[in-house]
Design an enzyme around this catalytic site. Structure first.
Site, PDB file in Angstrom:
ATOM      1  CG  HIS A  18      -1.755  -1.004   1.531  1.00 20.92           C
ATOM      2  ND1 HIS A  18      -1.337  -2.218   2.267  1.00 20.92           N
ATOM      3  CD2 HIS A  18      -3.079  -1.207   1.287  1.00 20.92           C
ATOM      4  CE1 HIS A  18      -2.370  -2.982   2.266  1.00 20.92           C
ATOM      5  NE2 HIS A  18      -3.550  -2.431   1.917  1.00 20.92           N
TER       6      HIS A  18
ATOM      7  CG  ASP B 118       1.804  -1.216   3.491  1.00 18.63           C
ATOM      8  OD1 ASP B 118       1.042  -0.722   4.228  1.00 18.63           O
ATOM      9  OD2 ASP B 118       1.303  -1.962   2.542  1.00 18.63           O
TER      10      ASP B 118
ATOM     11  CG  MET C 232      -1.169  -5.970  -6.341  1.00 21.95           C
ATOM     12  SD  MET C 232      -1.458  -5.114  -4.652  1.00 21.95           S
ATOM     13  CE  MET C 232      -2.105  -6.624  -3.652  1.00 21.95           C
TER      14      MET C 232
ATOM     15  CD  GLU D 140      -8.504  -7.973  -1.163  1.00 23.33           C
ATOM     16  OE1 GLU D 140      -7.873  -7.045  -1.693  1.00 23.33           O
ATOM     17  OE2 GLU D 140      -8.471  -8.340  -0.060  1.00 23.33           O
TER      18      GLU D 140
ATOM     19  CE  LYS E 204     -12.418  -8.441   5.802  1.00 26.94           C
ATOM     20  NZ  LYS E 204     -11.406  -7.673   6.342  1.00 26.94           N
TER      21      LYS E 204
ATOM     22  CD  GLU F 232      -8.416 -11.570   1.770  1.00 25.63           C
ATOM     23  OE1 GLU F 232      -7.758 -10.507   1.483  1.00 25.63           O
ATOM     24  OE2 GLU F 232      -8.472 -11.685   3.084  1.00 25.63           O
TER      25      GLU F 232
ATOM     26  CG  HIS G  79     -11.965 -11.085   2.039  1.00 26.38           C
ATOM     27  ND1 HIS G  79     -11.682  -9.959   1.046  1.00 26.38           N
ATOM     28  CD2 HIS G  79     -11.356 -11.142   3.005  1.00 26.38           C
ATOM     29  CE1 HIS G  79     -10.763  -9.237   1.827  1.00 26.38           C
ATOM     30  NE2 HIS G  79     -10.518  -9.799   3.101  1.00 26.38           N
TER      31      HIS G  79
ATOM     32  CG  ASP H  26      -5.250 -10.712  -1.843  1.00 25.12           C
ATOM     33  OD1 ASP H  26      -4.554 -10.644  -2.805  1.00 25.12           O
ATOM     34  OD2 ASP H  26      -5.978  -9.927  -0.986  1.00 25.12           O
TER      35      ASP H  26
ATOM     36  CG  ASP I 248     -10.159 -10.264   8.068  1.00 20.30           C
ATOM     37  OD1 ASP I 248      -9.744 -11.271   7.652  1.00 20.30           O
ATOM     38  OD2 ASP I 248      -9.806  -9.120   7.938  1.00 20.30           O
TER      39      ASP I 248
ATOM     40  CG  ASP J 134      -5.969 -11.515   7.404  1.00 23.86           C
ATOM     41  OD1 ASP J 134      -6.574 -11.831   6.324  1.00 23.86           O
ATOM     42  OD2 ASP J 134      -5.659 -10.188   7.444  1.00 23.86           O
TER      43      ASP J 134
ATOM     44  CG  ASP K 232      -4.167  -9.945   2.099  1.00 26.53           C
ATOM     45  OD1 ASP K 232      -3.258  -9.511   2.910  1.00 26.53           O
ATOM     46  OD2 ASP K 232      -5.080  -9.341   1.866  1.00 26.53           O
TER      47      ASP K 232
HETATM   48  C1  GCO Z   1      -8.335  -7.167   4.562  1.00 20.59           C
HETATM   49  C2  GCO Z   1      -7.770  -7.127   2.994  1.00 20.59           C
HETATM   50  C3  GCO Z   1      -6.470  -6.295   2.560  1.00 20.59           C
HETATM   51  C4  GCO Z   1      -6.399  -5.787   1.176  1.00 20.59           C
HETATM   52  C5  GCO Z   1      -5.201  -5.048   1.202  1.00 20.59           C
HETATM   53  C6  GCO Z   1      -4.765  -4.960  -0.332  1.00 20.59           C
HETATM   54  O1  GCO Z   1      -9.110  -7.863   4.651  1.00 20.59           O
HETATM   55  O2  GCO Z   1      -7.489  -6.160   5.315  1.00 20.59           O
HETATM   56  O3  GCO Z   1      -7.766  -8.347   2.506  1.00 20.59           O
HETATM   57  O4  GCO Z   1      -5.439  -7.052   3.447  1.00 20.59           O
HETATM   58  O5  GCO Z   1      -6.236  -7.202   0.639  1.00 20.59           O
HETATM   59  O6  GCO Z   1      -5.488  -3.815   1.526  1.00 20.59           O
HETATM   60  O7  GCO Z   1      -5.819  -4.061  -1.031  1.00 20.59           O
HETATM   61 MN    MN Z   2      -6.893  -8.881   0.731  1.00 24.00          MN
HETATM   62 MN    MN Z   3      -8.380  -9.709   4.014  1.00 23.44          MN
END
Ligand code: GCO
Ligand code: MN
Ligand code: MN
Length: 391
Positions: A58, A61, A92, A185, A187, A221, A224, A249, A259, A261, A291
């Protein structure tokens, strides 16, 4: 074990700066990081050590929101040097449109025109930064594009604003000659109560309403779709079928939880297997982007184990997919279940008035057709045996 589980550049394994760089904070302990922060250049070195192909970021980041021009140049210089040293690439980039207080009610879909304009400015600057490092995919994750209540936010207006922003940015992409492909993307929720366009399928429908649908695809993702209780591989298949799988992702998640991850393949072996098999069978050539975050229990040795684990598990499932495709007994059963029926050939394919008339008049023996066992139980158990190393 006779197969090679070493990650190689051709596997296109990538991680975000925000993934292995996570300091382990969560919403209950945002001021108590568990791991000391690393600079972007050091994160690149960590990724080089574990064998990743690329690193994504990002805007913030890499460059903190309030960095001075001198700080910005210094960070870019170190980052560039680390990329050169490790051979990592940046496939990316994306914009952080969710961490600042200004985005409390959304970015592109905020009710406030000032916030919408700021979001557009930030996205253009983020695209400039990504292009500087060679990124060719630009992800849009609208984390705060939604609502907790529909009392003052109108989803139709939200969609209109989102569409206007993407149309604007597509033109910006063209005007700068960046050659980005945009990947949207979805979610379903978190951090908003409800996020607009909550699934990959919803994104695919929305893309067709844009001025440049050919420039825009999706970044599905796994976590998600699982949060929404859906089958991830099916969403990916639909995106692939539409020619829209521009990025992916990968991570893991218990169904219907917050979430999480998690490391790819940590929880959902079978879903992960079918996903990897799908990507490998169709010949997807894009990034396999993880991700995900290491558990909050870990130090940086644990973070490396996490990153190695994501790639290793992918390669294990890739090998299992190869075994599945070469398993003669299993393939014979699959072929049998899909076998063509010569007597039905006259009804398949394109429409004709004669075909339709003949089909309407035909008598089907429903009981006979339904009485055939499809042997999915046997096949599915064979898959379990195969995955567990018993075949
Ligand atoms: C989340 C998202 C993020 C995006 C990222 C890239 O759930 O926080 O998956 O990780 O993928 O912001 O756009
Ligand atoms: Mn993501
Ligand atoms: Mn995510």
């Amino acid at each position: 074990m006779s197969f090679d589980l070493t990650p190689k550049p051709e596997h296109k394994f990538t991680f975000g700066l925000w993934t292995v760089g996570s300091t382990g904070t969560d919403q209950f302990a945002t001021t108590f990081p568990i791991r000391a922060g690393k600079s972007p250049a050091d994160i690149v070195r960590l990724l080089g050590e574990v064998g990743a192909y690329g690193v994504n970021f990002h805007d913030n980041d890499l460059i903190p929101l309030d960095a001075t021009p001198a700080e910005t140049e210094a960070i870019k210089k170190d980052f560039r040097a680390a990329l050169k040293e490790t051979g990592l690439v940046v496939p990316m980039a994306t914009t952080n449109l969710f961490s600042s207080q200004i985005f409390k009610d959304g970015a592109f879909t905020s009710n406030d025109p000032k916030v919408r304009a700021y979001a557009l400015q930030k996205a253009m600057r983020g695209m400039d930064l990504g292009a500087e490092f060679g990124a060719k995919v630009y992800v849009f994750w609208g984390g705060r594009e939604g609502a907790e209540t529909d009392v003052a936010k109108d989803p139709l207006e939200g969609l209109k604003h989102f569409r206007e922003a993407l149309n604007f940015l597509c033109e910006y992409n063209n005007s700068q000659g960046y050659g980005y492909k945009f990947a949207l993307e979805a979610k379903p929720n978190e951090p908003r109560g409800d996020i607009y366009l909550p699934t990959t399928g919803a994104m695919l429908g929305f893309i067709e309403t844009l001025d440049h649908p050919e420039m825009v695809g999706v970044n599905p993702e796994m976590a998600h779709e699982h949060m929404a209780g859906l089958n991830f591989m099916h969403a990916v298949a639909q995106a692939w079928d539409a020619g829209k799988l521009f990025h992916i992702d990968l991570n893991d998640q218990n169904y219907a939880r917050f979430d999480q991850d998690w490391r790819f393949g940590q929880q959902s072996w079978k879903q992960s297997f079918f996903l990897v098999k799908f990507l490998e069978d169709v010949g997807y050539t894009g990034s396999r982007h993880f991700d995900a975050h290491a558990f909050r229990t870990e130090d940086y040795e644990g973070v490396k184990e996490f990153a190695r684990g994501c790639m290793r598990t992918y390669l294990i499932f890739k090998e299992k997919a190869r075994q599945f495709n070469e398993d003669k007994e299993l393939q014979a059963l699959i072929a049998e279940s899909k076998a063509e029926d010569k007597s039905m050939e006259k009804f398949s394919g394109k429409f004709s008035a004669e075909k339709a008339a003949e089909l309407k008049a035909f008598t089907f023996d429903r009981n006979a057709i339904a009485s055939r066992g499809l042997r999915y139980e046997k096949m599915d158990q064979m898959l379990t045996d195969l995955m567990m190393g018993l075949r």
